[in-house]
Design an enzyme around this catalytic site. Structure first.
Site, PDB file in Angstrom:
ATOM      1  N   CYS A 173       0.886  -1.181   0.000  1.00 52.32           N
ATOM      2  CA  CYS A 173       0.000   0.000   0.000  1.00 52.32           C
ATOM      3  C   CYS A 173       0.912   1.217   0.000  1.00 52.32           C
ATOM      4  CB  CYS A 173      -0.912  -0.007   1.220  1.00 52.32           C
ATOM      5  SG  CYS A 173      -1.776  -1.571   1.473  1.00 52.32           S
ATOM      6  N   ALA A 175       1.278   4.367  -1.849  1.00 44.40           N
ATOM      7  CA  ALA A 175       1.075   5.814  -1.999  1.00 44.40           C
ATOM      8  C   ALA A 175       0.988   6.468  -0.620  1.00 44.40           C
ATOM      9  CB  ALA A 175      -0.186   6.080  -2.810  1.00 44.40           C
ATOM     10  N   GLY A 177       4.204   7.456  -1.145  1.00 42.69           N
ATOM     11  CA  GLY A 177       5.499   7.024  -1.661  1.00 42.69           C
ATOM     12  C   GLY A 177       6.739   7.393  -0.883  1.00 42.69           C
ATOM     13  N   SER A 178       6.610   8.002   0.296  1.00 41.63           N
ATOM     14  CA  SER A 178       7.830   8.383   1.030  1.00 41.63           C
ATOM     15  C   SER A 178       8.590   7.149   1.514  1.00 41.63           C
ATOM     16  CB  SER A 178       7.479   9.303   2.199  1.00 41.63           C
ATOM     17  OG  SER A 178       6.473   8.722   3.008  1.00 41.63           O
ATOM     18  N   LYS A 179       7.851   6.120   1.967  1.00 41.46           N
ATOM     19  CA  LYS A 179       8.522   4.889   2.390  1.00 41.46           C
ATOM     20  C   LYS A 179       9.116   4.160   1.181  1.00 41.46           C
ATOM     21  CE  LYS A 179       5.355   4.169   6.283  1.00 41.46           C
ATOM     22  NZ  LYS A 179       4.269   5.056   5.842  1.00 41.46           N
ATOM     23  N   ASP A 204      -0.537   0.309  -5.270  1.00 40.82           N
ATOM     24  CA  ASP A 204      -1.610   1.011  -4.555  1.00 40.82           C
ATOM     25  C   ASP A 204      -2.929   0.734  -5.252  1.00 40.82           C
ATOM     26  OD1 ASP A 204      -1.622   3.090  -2.172  1.00 40.82           O
ATOM     27  OD2 ASP A 204      -3.261   3.614  -3.528  1.00 40.82           O
ATOM     28  N   ASP A 231      -5.726  -4.071  -5.930  1.00 43.85           N
ATOM     29  CA  ASP A 231      -6.221  -4.189  -4.564  1.00 43.85           C
ATOM     30  C   ASP A 231      -5.231  -5.070  -3.818  1.00 43.85           C
ATOM     31  OD1 ASP A 231      -7.473  -4.862  -2.222  1.00 43.85           O
ATOM     32  OD2 ASP A 231      -9.411  -5.324  -3.129  1.00 43.85           O
ATOM     33  N   CYS A 310      -0.680   3.862  11.189  1.00 45.21           N
ATOM     34  CA  CYS A 310      -0.546   5.122  11.933  1.00 45.21           C
ATOM     35  C   CYS A 310      -1.747   5.260  12.871  1.00 45.21           C
ATOM     36  CB  CYS A 310      -0.403   6.320  11.003  1.00 45.21           C
ATOM     37  SG  CYS A 310      -1.561   6.343   9.649  1.00 45.21           S
TER      38      CYS A 310
END
Length: 766
Positions: A173, A175, A177-179, A204, A231, A310
């Site tokens: 998953c 987006a 995209g920082s990780k 994503d 998915d 999170c």
């Protein structure tokens, strides 16, 4: 009618006036209170005794802005040097409204001082010209991929994956995209290896968010990233060629950062205060478990999967991990990561929790849930009742980060290691073979095994059916298998039991094809001779995006991603892959080659180029990046002599650091350029120009936005000159298309004025 309309307008205006209390006041602040939230987390006992008030106070404070220096680029040390020596030192001296500004601090647990946080708000940043320069530095370096603005806790999962350059990685998953960017950086830890053996497949479910993901990944110019759109709970099992036979692709590392209620993000997403309710987690638990199950199915034995959210809610955290461990029957175990990030403060996972409905009713165990609630509340949401089984899971190895401990967001992370194949992958081997023959002979209906009804809970059924993929028996069960999980039916398309060989339906934009060139493709004839390409240059890894007509751009992928692409074109929807290495240039044909080099792919391609390379000095680079079409005579003697020997056309400008002169940049620099008849120019996007100039000690900044009309008019002439000077180069490189500026705090898109550059020590638009 007219009277009623006028009255409605009058009422609306009056309402606005009451709300705004004057023009420009905006909406009333969201009240950072939610009694249900406080009651729920007090009762769960996740926060240490005596710290709950601190916890709530921290949740109401704005989140510090955090930046991460791109780790894999050899320029990282230079950027860190620039930040510490130029910006951070100056910031310590700044006072605004009588208050001394705190300088940014490194995150104690992030390696090599490559992540920093600051409490400076956007408002403060705009008040001081010095801070405005710092802000522009961050925006520019972010756009060129050298810095990422990323929340501190979001940096944790990739670090716990322990990436090596040969790992095959899936980001389920991904987006925005920082990780994903972190994962790519770790693959490219050794910049001398243009094609690491590993790769990242970033997925994503949201087609539009996939393009945000592409934007993030493209800044890093890696040939080892592929963005796909599926998915995650039923992402297809992929095939690869392995030693001459078809094999299933199992990943060495999987990042499973699932959709969640996000109550750990209240410090930046303040609307969560208003919207938070316990039903959010109840609705998401099933999806989170299905995604995690799909992830461990595709994980190689011995591989690692990091599950993260999170959210602080045990229903989305420990409950999912416990259910996953129970299903695995010993195939998975929680890894102890307590020593992996020294300096990070975290709370161990909990072994008991209760469930609460949005009406405030508590259910400590599944047996107490009335049957009328069984559709919303599932047994997997509760802790295991067997004390021995619970103790053997070691849920205390999960990590929960609380906001008040290190001034961060809230976060949960767990590291899973796969010890053996999942039990459902080896339970019915003969049945799977029977299914294969049935599916071949009875094309009119789904395989018999898909009608299993005896599974006790829905995620398990989905797992049983989707397990066909790893055995490689029933290819088309994979994209459709999860369709029997009733909750997810509404989200999928074309899943009402068509014949097994029917292609899956795709939504979103229709992508151009990915067409690999053959070794004897005519385009290579001129490229080979013009650039004197090395014999080991992997021509078969070059692709284009069109079957017919002239090829406008050529891209490169790694050998391993080529293998994935060629074997799964019908099985997956690829949004983007490859790094651009050549672009067609109609003027180039008369000089011997129709393709000029692209800056995006120069670090990937240059090791294979043996001619048309000019060694340049620091002073040469300053001239090339600050002047439009400088004459060859402007270069220093050495570079000038080299340039005179090269015919017109595309060139590589290469700077090699001198270890005996520490005042100069100590990292290699490679730029694309064009050798004209009497002049030379660099084809480098605007933000990359700024980046290289900063590394050379040239200050680069733009005037603050919001200038008065008179000032703008006075500068119009200057800007027009600059448009001619820099605009052409950057436009040729495609750098100014869809340009975005990332705000330090909120990632807003801001309009920007073109900067002026001169060959002195300062570059400004004044």
């Amino acid at each position: 009618m007219g009277k009623r309309s006028r009255q409605r307008q009058k009422n609306q205006t009056a309402g606005r006036d009451d709300r705004d209390a004057g023009w420009g006041a905006g909406y009333a602040d969201i009240v950072k209170e939610n009694k249900l939230f406080e009651h729920y987390y007090k009762e769960q006992g996740l926060v240490p005794e005596g710290e709950f008030e601190q916890f709530m106070e921290a949740m109401r404070e704005p989140l510090p802005a955090t930046i991460r220096i791109t780790g894999y680029k050899s320029h990282a040390k230079e950027i860190l040097h620039c930040l510490k020596d130029k910006y951070f030192k100056d910031i310590q001296e700044v006072e605004i409204d009588g208050q001394k500004i705190e300088a940014p601090q490194p995150l104690s647990w992030y390696p090599d001082e490559q992540a920093w946080h600051t409490n400076m708000s956007r408002k403060i940043i705009r008040k001081s010209p010095l801070l405005e320069k710092f802000h522009q530095f961050l925006v520019s370096e972010t756009e060129s991929g050298n810095i990422s603005r990323q929340e501190a806790v979001s940096m944790i999962p990739p670090l716990l994956l322990k990436i090596e350059s040969y790992h095959k990685i899936l980001d389920m998953c991904a987006a925005p995209g920082s990780k994903t960017a972190q994962l790519i950086e770790m693959l490219h830890a050794d910049m001398d290896v243009p094609f690491p053996e590993g790769f990242v497949i970033a997925n994503d479910v949201d087609n539009k968010r996939c393009y945000l993901l592409v934007h993030q990944a493209k800044r890093l110019n890696s040939p080892c990233i592929m963005v796909v759109n599926h998915d995650a709970s039923c992402i297809p099992m992929l095939k690869i060629d392995s030693e001459g036979k078809k094999d299933i692709l199992f990943y060495d590392r999987i990042l499973c950062d699932v959709p969640c209620s996000g109550d750990g993000t209240m410090r930046k997403n303040i609307d969560v205060w208003k919207k938070w309710t316990t039903s959010n987690s109840l609705h998401l638990h099933g999806l989170q478990l299905r995604i995690a199950v799909r992830g461990v199915e595709q994980l190689a034995v011995g591989g690692r999967m990091v599950y993260s959210t999170c959210s602080l809610n045990p229903i989305e955290d420990e409950a999912v991990i416990a259910a996953l461990l129970e299903k695995s029957e010993g195939a998975l175990e929680l890894a102890d990561s307590s020593a992996d990030l020294p300096g990070l403060k975290w709370m161990p996972g909990v072994t008991s929790w209760k469930l609460m409905t949005k009406e405030g009713q508590w259910y400590p165990t599944w047996s107490e849930v009335p049957s009328s609630r069984h559709t919303q509340i599932r047994p997997t949401m509760f802790p295991p009742t067997d004390p021995e089984k619970l103790a053997s899971m070691h849920l205390e190895r999960c990590m929960r980060i609380l906001p008040h401990h290190q001034n961060t967001g809230g976060f949960f992370v767990a590291v899973l290691v796969k010890k053996a194949p999942m039990p459902w992958n080896k339970r019915y081997p003969k049945l799977r073979k029977d299914m294969s023959s049935i599916s071949e002979t009875q094309a009119g209906g789904p395989p018999a095994a898909l009608s299993l009804t005896d599974a006790p809970c829905l995620p398990e059924r989905a797992v049983e059916e989707e397990a066909e993929g790893p055995e490689g028996i029933v290819e088309d069960v994979v994209p459709k298998g999860a369709s029997l999980a009733q909750e997810s039916t509404a989200k999928q398309e074309g899943v009402c039991g068509p014949p097994p060989n029917k292609k899956m339906k795709l939504s979103g934009y229709k992508e151009d094809p990915f067409v690999f060139l053959t070794e004897d493709d005519p385009v290579f004839t001129s490229i080979q001779s013009f650039y004197d390409m090395s014999p080991n240059f992997p021509k078969v890894n070059v692709l284009t995006r069109t079957h017919d007509g002239k090829k406008r751009h050529l891209y490169m992928v790694s050998k391993e991603l080529r293998n994935v692409l060629l074997n799964n074109s019908e099985r997956m929807k690829v949004i983007n892959t490859g790094v651009k290495v050549w672009s067609r240039n109609s003027d180039g044909e008369e000089f011997g080659c129709a393709f000029r080099l692209a800056q995006e792919g120069i670090y990937t391609l240059q090791p294979y180029i043996r001619s048309r390379i000019i060694r340049v000095s620091v002073e040469d680079i300053k001239v090339l990046l600050t002047q439009e079409n400088p004459f060859l005579s402007k270069l220093e003697n050495d570079a000038h002599a080299q340039a005179k020997k090269i015919v017109m056309g595309s060139i590589v400008l290469k700077y090699i650091p001198n270890p005996n002169n520490p005042a100069e940049p100590q990292c290699p620099i490679q730029l694309c350029g064009w050798r004209g008849k009497t002049s030379i120019r660099a084809f480098v996007p605007r933000n990359e120009r700024f980046h290289y100039l900063r590394m050379l000690g040239v200050e680069v900044f733009r005037d603050k936005q919001g200038l008065g009309q008179k000032q703008r008019d006075a500068k119009k002439e200057v800007k027009e000159d600059v448009e001619g000077e820099l605009g052409k180069d950057a436009q040729e490189e495609g750098a100014l298309e869809n340009e975005e500026e990332l705000d330090l705090e909120a990632g807003d898109e801001n309009g920007s004025s073109q900067p002026k550059m001169d060959s002195g020590k300062q570059v400004a638009s004044s």
